[in-house]
Design an enzyme around this catalytic site. Structure first.
Site, mmCIF file in Angstrom:
data_model
loop_
_atom_site.group_PDB
_atom_site.id
_atom_site.type_symbol
_atom_site.label_atom_id
_atom_site.label_comp_id
_atom_site.label_asym_id
_atom_site.label_seq_id
_atom_site.Cartn_x
_atom_site.Cartn_y
_atom_site.Cartn_z
ATOM 1 N N LYS B 43 0.806 -1.066 -0.064
ATOM 2 C CA LYS B 43 0.074 0.191 -0.287
ATOM 3 C C LYS B 43 0.933 1.299 0.066
ATOM 4 C CE LYS B 43 -4.312 -2.184 1.700
ATOM 5 N NZ LYS B 43 -4.803 -2.379 2.699
ATOM 6 N N THR B 97 -0.873 -5.845 19.425
ATOM 7 C CA THR B 97 -1.402 -7.196 18.967
ATOM 8 C C THR B 97 -1.689 -8.149 20.052
ATOM 9 O OG1 THR B 97 -0.562 -6.923 16.788
ATOM 10 C CG2 THR B 97 -1.452 -9.013 17.036
ATOM 11 N N TYR B 159 -6.660 1.288 32.455
ATOM 12 C CA TYR B 159 -7.196 2.502 32.198
ATOM 13 C C TYR B 159 -7.942 3.134 33.222
ATOM 14 C CZ TYR B 159 -6.847 0.402 27.486
ATOM 15 O OH TYR B 159 -6.463 -0.291 26.328
ATOM 16 N N GLU B 209 -2.015 -9.660 38.283
ATOM 17 C CA GLU B 209 -2.869 -10.668 37.864
ATOM 18 C C GLU B 209 -2.401 -12.130 38.530
ATOM 19 O OE1 GLU B 209 -3.913 -11.217 33.861
ATOM 20 O OE2 GLU B 209 -4.709 -9.138 33.546
ATOM 21 N N HIS B 247 -0.219 -32.858 34.856
ATOM 22 C CA HIS B 247 0.761 -32.867 36.074
ATOM 23 C C HIS B 247 1.790 -31.878 36.073
ATOM 24 C CE1 HIS B 247 -0.927 -37.422 35.668
ATOM 25 N NE2 HIS B 247 -1.349 -36.716 37.004
#
Lengths: 358, 285
Positions: B43, B97, B159, B209, B247
């Site tokens: 492009k 991504t 955020y 987390e 396991h």
């Protein structure tokens, strides 16, 4: 969050066979006639402990064969009924070892783990008892074969083990596997090294380059998890972190969260509608908290989805909607026009939810 | 990693003509980022609001210097895009991504080790320096320039923390999402080092987390190197026991990876902790 495709034993062993890794002779049993006897009939269920549950039976005669097929195909193991059974030759076992290859995340490398105590008792091995070695390059296989042979005390199997680990490594990489576990790795009485059972997990993110992937095993669902069937507050959020944080905040506020749901980045009318339908199955449901923080998602699209879904579901419980981020203003206008209050923060959404629970 | 690297310099966007790429290129420009070009194979010659599109990074480099790339290409092509940026010796690579196969990340990590490039992400929202520059998709309109450093594994939760601070009038110097994948380019520790060494930063927010052990490394670094106040929240206190890795997994993935265990360890390492984000932000206030 990684989605893993857990293969059944027979599917994993097909992959091993294609990778020239020795497996027992086998067939998928025909109910009328065995291909060979004696054989071991094994239930193909996506869970462990099937031996202890009666899902593995040795058969010597045609009568035993037919009776075992009938029993095992109806035997539920930890909630799973087998769709398929596997018949294998009965190995003359000398030793049962443990060998696996997996991705060690902290070191970002592929790791070999071994234990000289394999088979059904492997769960009793302590973490410290495992032999571990990272594969850092192709030249490592010689050294790994040597040290594994020393570790297992199989001095005449150095080259066999080197070859096995190298083949397993290629199997792991070319199949985009996260885990390849051989347990037991059987040493037969005549000295053959055979993969007695195999557990294999594939990385679903790589499915785009494996058009041939077509497995009986279902993908484990990680985006929707029920936490409490009797919960009064259902949660919908985008992003696993925010979805967990929403549950944490609801529970810390003294409410009972029914579920964890991450609708991901592509929240649209269909996904919101599907989510609401599942949440409606909770009988004690009083309110649904929607907590969307849009970065790559756009708030106005989520708002349109919420409005459309609500219009199609007249019995939907009250919604406590909190949206923030990209295109918030358009979303706020849309929701307000349709009589849905929009909350400025998660704390406000929880306060609004509390009012619905009396 | 330092402020000058994260300031972006000449920034390009790989995958600039895709719907996410084009949308977020405009948002980055609006937030003050100096986007000089983009790539999209086949492009070349097009433009996005006057920003020229090239076929490759090498083609851009024939015309101008590239300091940073922000990657929006689909997962199937992300490995190629990151390797292209490493080969072009781009100092800072931010990969938004999501869904890159783990075996691709193993290969990328090998290449990064032998390069001078730094990767943030993948599967991350990128970096925002409020009032200065935005490399990624963090909504800049909810930020406020200031002195807090935020680092998080989660996109949307980043955020949330940022917007909650802004609502209370507490500004941020850095907002960094390092990404949720188990194998990534930049760690909590890298960001803590940046915050500790930047005299403008006076408070640090760390959001982790369940799963993995990255928060333990962060806690050890806090105990030994960080003198500024750290406020930490680990999300997932009510998560059921995680997905088992057979396991081998049951051995490597124990209760050690739970939110409670990580929170306790962070607290013992000197961080202020809370069991939900609302309480954590009240704490910072």
């Amino acid at each position: 969050m990684i989605e893993r495709v857990k293969l059944l034993e027979y599917e994993a062993k097909r992959i091993l066979k294609a990778g020239s890794i020795p497996i027992p002779k086998s067939y998928i049993p025909d109910p009328n006639e065995p291909q060979f006897l004696p054989a071991v009939i094994k239930s193909q269920v996506p869970t462990g402990g099937r031996g202890k549950a009666g899902g593995v039976v040795v058969v010597n005669t045609e009568d035993e064969y037919k009776s075992a097929l009938g029993k095992i195909s109806k035997l539920e193991i930890k909630g799973f009924l087998p769709k398929t059974l596997l018949a294998e030759e009965a190995l003359a076992i000398d030793r049962e070892l443990y060998l696996s290859l997996l991705i060690d995340k902290p070191s970002a490398s592929i790791m070999v783990m071994a234990n000289s105590n394999g088979g059904v008792e492997v769960e009793e091995n302590s973490e410290d008892s495992y032999w571990k070695q990272s594969i850092t390059g192709k030249s490592d296989f010689d050294a790994i074969g040597q040290s594994l042979a020393d570790y297992y005390d199989l001095p005449d199997k150095t080259f066999v083990l080197q070859d096995l680990v190298e083949k397993l490594y290629h199997c792991l990489v070319t199949n985009d596997a996260l885990l390849l576990e051989i347990n037991p790795l059987v040493i037969t009485k005549d000295g053959q090294v055979v993969a007695g059972d195999c557990k294999m997990e594939l990385d679903d993110a790589a499915a785009f380059r494996h058009p041939d992937w077509d497995f009986e095993a279902e993908k484990t669902e990680s985006n929707f998890v029920t936490l409490d069937e009797k919960g009064t507050v259902a949660t919908v959020a985008n992003g696993a972190g925010l979805a967990m944080a929403t549950v944490d905040a609801v529970a810390d506020a003294g409410l009972v969260p029914a579920n964890f749901l991450d609708i991901g980045g592509g929240a649209n009318e269909a996904s919101v509608l599907a989510a609401f339908k599942r949440l409606m199955e909770y009988e004690g449901l009083k309110v649904i908290i929607i907590n969307i923080f849009a970065g790559i998602t756009r708030c106005d699209e989520v708002a349109k989805a919420i409005i459309a879904a609500r219009d199609q579901m007249p019995s939907l419980p009250p919604l406590a909607v909190r949206l923030a981020g990209t295109n918030y203003e358009q979303a706020a206008e849309l929701l307000t026009d349709h009589g849905i209050a929009i909350q400025p923060s998660l704390a406000d959404a929880i306060t609004a939810a509390k009012k619905e629970i009396i | 990693m330092n402020e000058s690297l994260l300031s972006g310099g000449n920034v390009i966007v790989q995958g600039i003509t895709g719907s996410h790429g084009a949308f977020h290129t405009r948002a980055m420009v609006a937030a003050g980022t100096n986007i000089v070009a983009g790539t999209s194979p086949g492009k070349a010659g097009q433009d996005i609001d006057g920003i020229p599109v090239y076929n490759s990074i090498a083609d851009i480099q024939a015309d101008m210097r590239v300091d940073t790339t922000v990657i929006f290409v689909p997962a199937a092509h992300a490995k190629g895009a990151i390797i292209e940026a490493i080969n072009a010796q781009v100092p800072l690579i931010v990969c938004i991504t999501e869904g890159i196969p783990i075996h691709d990340m193993l290969q990328i990590k090998q290449r990064l080790k032998k390069s001078g490039s730094r990767l943030i992400g993948p599967n991350c929202p990128g970096i925002l320096m409020p009032g200065k520059t935005k490399l990624g998709i963090i909504p800049a309109n909810l930020s406020l320039p200031g002195t807090v450093g935020i680092v998080s594994r989660s996109g949307t939760l980043t955020y949330e923390a940022m917007a909650s601070l802004t609502q209370r009038g507490i500004g941020q110097k850095y907002v960094i999402g390092i990404g949720g994948d188990p194998i990534n380019g930049t760690s909590f520790t890298d960001c803590l080092e940046l915050f500790q060494n930047d005299p403008d930063v006076d408070r640090i927010i760390l959001i982790g987390e369940i799963g993995g052990t990255a928060e333990y490394d962060a806690a050890d670094y806090i105990a030994t190197h960080v003198t500024k106040p750290v406020y930490a929240y680990i999300t997932g206190h009510y998560a059921p026991e995680g997905v088992q890795l057979g396991h081998a997994g049951a051995i490597l993935h124990t209760l050690h990876e739970s939110a409670n265990a990580k929170t306790a360890y962070l607290q013992s390492s000197g961080a202020h902790t809370a069991t939900n984000l609302v309480s954590l932000i009240d704490f910072v206030n």
